[in-house]
Design a protein around this motif. Structure first.
Motif, PDB file in Angstrom:
ATOM      1  N   VAL A 157      -2.831   2.682   3.721  1.00 56.51           N
ATOM      2  CA  VAL A 157      -1.160   2.471   3.745  1.00 56.51           C
ATOM      3  C   VAL A 157      -1.257   1.764   4.886  1.00 56.51           C
ATOM      4  O   VAL A 157      -0.435   1.833   5.880  1.00 56.51           O
ATOM      5  CB  VAL A 157      -0.267   3.493   3.169  1.00 56.51           C
ATOM      6  N   LEU A 190       5.945   3.576   1.641  1.00 53.20           N
ATOM      7  CA  LEU A 190       4.997   1.996   1.188  1.00 53.20           C
ATOM      8  C   LEU A 190       4.838   0.875   2.499  1.00 53.20           C
ATOM      9  O   LEU A 190       6.140   1.769   2.896  1.00 53.20           O
ATOM     10  CB  LEU A 190       6.236   1.586   0.187  1.00 53.20           C
ATOM     11  N   GLN A 248       0.923  -1.532  -0.087  1.00 56.29           N
ATOM     12  CA  GLN A 248       0.366  -0.284  -0.244  1.00 56.29           C
ATOM     13  C   GLN A 248       0.627   0.898  -0.041  1.00 56.29           C
ATOM     14  O   GLN A 248       2.316   1.006   0.083  1.00 56.29           O
ATOM     15  CB  GLN A 248      -0.975   0.199   0.800  1.00 56.29           C
ATOM     16  N   PHE A 249       0.638   2.582   0.162  1.00 55.71           N
ATOM     17  CA  PHE A 249       1.263   3.500  -0.319  1.00 55.71           C
ATOM     18  C   PHE A 249       0.283   5.030  -0.213  1.00 55.71           C
ATOM     19  O   PHE A 249      -0.658   4.583  -0.607  1.00 55.71           O
ATOM     20  CB  PHE A 249       1.860   3.984  -1.734  1.00 55.71           C
ATOM     21  N   LYS A 250       1.004   6.198   0.273  1.00 54.61           N
ATOM     22  CA  LYS A 250       0.315   7.098   0.305  1.00 54.61           C
ATOM     23  C   LYS A 250       1.705   8.408   0.146  1.00 54.61           C
ATOM     24  O   LYS A 250       2.702   8.147   0.634  1.00 54.61           O
ATOM     25  CB  LYS A 250       0.282   7.238   1.726  1.00 54.61           C
ATOM     26  N   HIS A 275       7.630  -0.997   6.100  1.00 53.96           N
ATOM     27  CA  HIS A 275       7.908   0.582   6.018  1.00 53.96           C
ATOM     28  C   HIS A 275       8.716   0.615   4.963  1.00 53.96           C
ATOM     29  O   HIS A 275      10.004   0.067   5.323  1.00 53.96           O
ATOM     30  CB  HIS A 275       6.947   1.484   6.607  1.00 53.96           C
TER      31      HIS A 275
END
Length: 458
Positions: free
Chosen positions: A404, A16, A6-8, A23
């Motif tokens: 994320v 990530l 997941q990412f932001k 992370h």
């Protein structure tokens, strides 16, 4: 190969995360290179991504075997039965907290748990397959029914259970005296209390029934316990009155000789729901308050005073070690019934502390059964338990699965039901609160000068 992540975008970097709890920060160029070329374009960053499971070579079986221990660490709480058992020994209280989640204008009953009900509750709690149990005494003010606390502790010990059992009293401490303390020390019962900040804030948030402020009495008791070499933990509940004074809050804990500050946002249940327009706030307001609190604590660390924030410590253990403490609010599924149960003075049993609080507001949705009619197997087989479990698996929640922060977070079906009358609808207030806390921590983590201090918190 690229593993699932997941990412932001967080500031000027991309954050990530993956299901293993790992992370990684990437620059925009590295991030787009990873998406396009399956590698970040930087040898050191590629090695980091490989070690943390964002990239892998070989088959998926080897990939899973390599990172299995991390995934088990992040879900270790699933390998035990119900471990936290909350005994609401009384609904009486000598305080009148403005945000009390255990009382509301609908609460008309004042109850004391009796010995027969207490023993029945203990019998059920001991049926849990968990090898380690925590018995927590709550109220109201639990010291108003110290006789039943004694009964539960001595009855439990007389059964010589083949389990490791710890006892904890959650109290405002104002009724604690030498006789009660002797019993507490003899049976190694831990104590937890509330301290909402300096005098003006604590007295406004947590007065006695008479209206008199409680700060002097609580601070006197905390200092007395320190003199007796009895440890005591404290939590803070944030109201609108606290938002402007995060530094004063940290100072108050230091002045009291406390080395942990657990910052708790308001939950809109009980009186907090009724007075939300006066004492509530937006997630953005809380996030800014929380950020300033963390900075104030880090500053104290740098000047030699050992102190940590409790929520941050829970998050950081997952983020930095890929291990999850058995904290009920940050589990997937949440702790409802599978992790905790709450026993009410009338014998009713609820999925959790929040479930019994909702019942006190007139909604018994999360009632599992009663100590006089059910055993542990019946409670676990109750459809309410299954529904709460299903509704709190973050991986399957529409707004959580791709978030994320999904590996570190948790959802509460009781709050979702209370606010939106749907177990699976998201509580955007709670979601945004946790996102703000995690935004704060990851932003600080990107600055490596904070990492050593955060590691000391663990």
């Amino acid at each position: 190969m690229v593993g699932h992540f997941q990412f932001k975008q967080l500031g000027s970097s991309y954050l990530l995360t993956n299901d293993f709890g790992c992370h990684c920060f990437l620059t925009p160029q590295q991030f787009h290179s990873l998406l396009r070329d399956k590698q970040p374009g930087d040898a050191d960053k590629q090695q980091e991504l490989m070690e943390k499971g964002f990239l892998y070579e070989g088959g998926r079986e080897a990939y899973i075997q390599q990172h299995m221990s991390r995934l088990r660490g992040m879900r270790s709480y699933l390998f035990q039965g119900t471990s936290l058992h909350i005994f609401v020994v009384t609904t009486h209280c000598n305080g009148s907290c403005i945000y009390c989640q255990a009382q509301s204008h609908l609460t008309g009953k004042r109850m004391m748990m009796d010995a027969k009900t207490a023993r029945k509750a203990v019998d059920i709690a001991l049926q849990s397959p968990a090898s380690e149990l925590s018995f927590e005494f709550q109220g109201g003010e639990p010291l108003m029914n110290m006789d039943i606390i004694r009964e539960i502790v001595t009855y439990t010990e007389s059964l010589h259970p083949q389990k490791h059992i710890t006892f904890n009293i959650v109290s405002n401490l104002t009724l604690l005296d030498a006789d009660k303390l002797d019993f507490i020390r003899e049976h190694q019962i831990s104590l937890s209390t509330s301290l909402d900040g300096p005098r003006e804030i604590h007295d406004r948030n947590r007065p006695f029934l008479s209206g008199e402020g409680m700060f002097d009495a609580v601070s006197r008791q905390i200092r007395w316990l320190h003199e007796q070499s009895v440890p005591v933990g404290a939590i803070e509940t944030t109201t609108r009155y606290t938002l402007a004074q995060p530094e004063a809050l940290a100072d108050a804990y230091c002045e009291m000789g406390l080395h942990s500050l657990f910052i708790r946002p308001l939950t809109p249940l009980g009186r907090a729901a009724e007075q939300w327009e006066t004492i509530g706030y937006t997630p953005a307001e809380f996030t800014e308050f929380y950020r300033r609190c963390i900075l104030a604590i880090l500053e104290k660390n740098r000047f030699g005073y050992a102190m940590y924030e409790g929520h941050a410590r829970l998050f950081l253990r997952k983020i930095l070690t890929q291990y999850a403490d058995n904290y009920m609010d940050l589990r997937s599924p949440c702790g409802a019934a599978v992790g905790q149960m709450a026993y009410y003075p009338d014998g009713n049993i609820y999925t959790c502390d929040e479930g019994r609080m909702l019942a006190e507001m007139g909604d018994p949705t999360f009632r599992l059964g009663n100590v006089y009619t059910d055993d542990y197997a019946a409670l676990i087989g109750n459809p309410v338990f299954r529904a709460a479990c299903l509704a709190s698996v973050t991986e399957s929640q529409p707004l959580c699965g791709d978030c994320v922060y999904q590996p570190y977070c948790g959802v509460c079906p009781v709050v979702s039901h209370a606010l939106q009358h749907d177990l699976t609808s998201h509580s955007f207030y709670r979601c945004n609160i946790y996102q703000g806390m995690l935004d704060t921590l990851f932003t600080l983590l990107e600055d490596t000068s904070n990492l050593e201090l955060f590691q000391e918190w663990l």
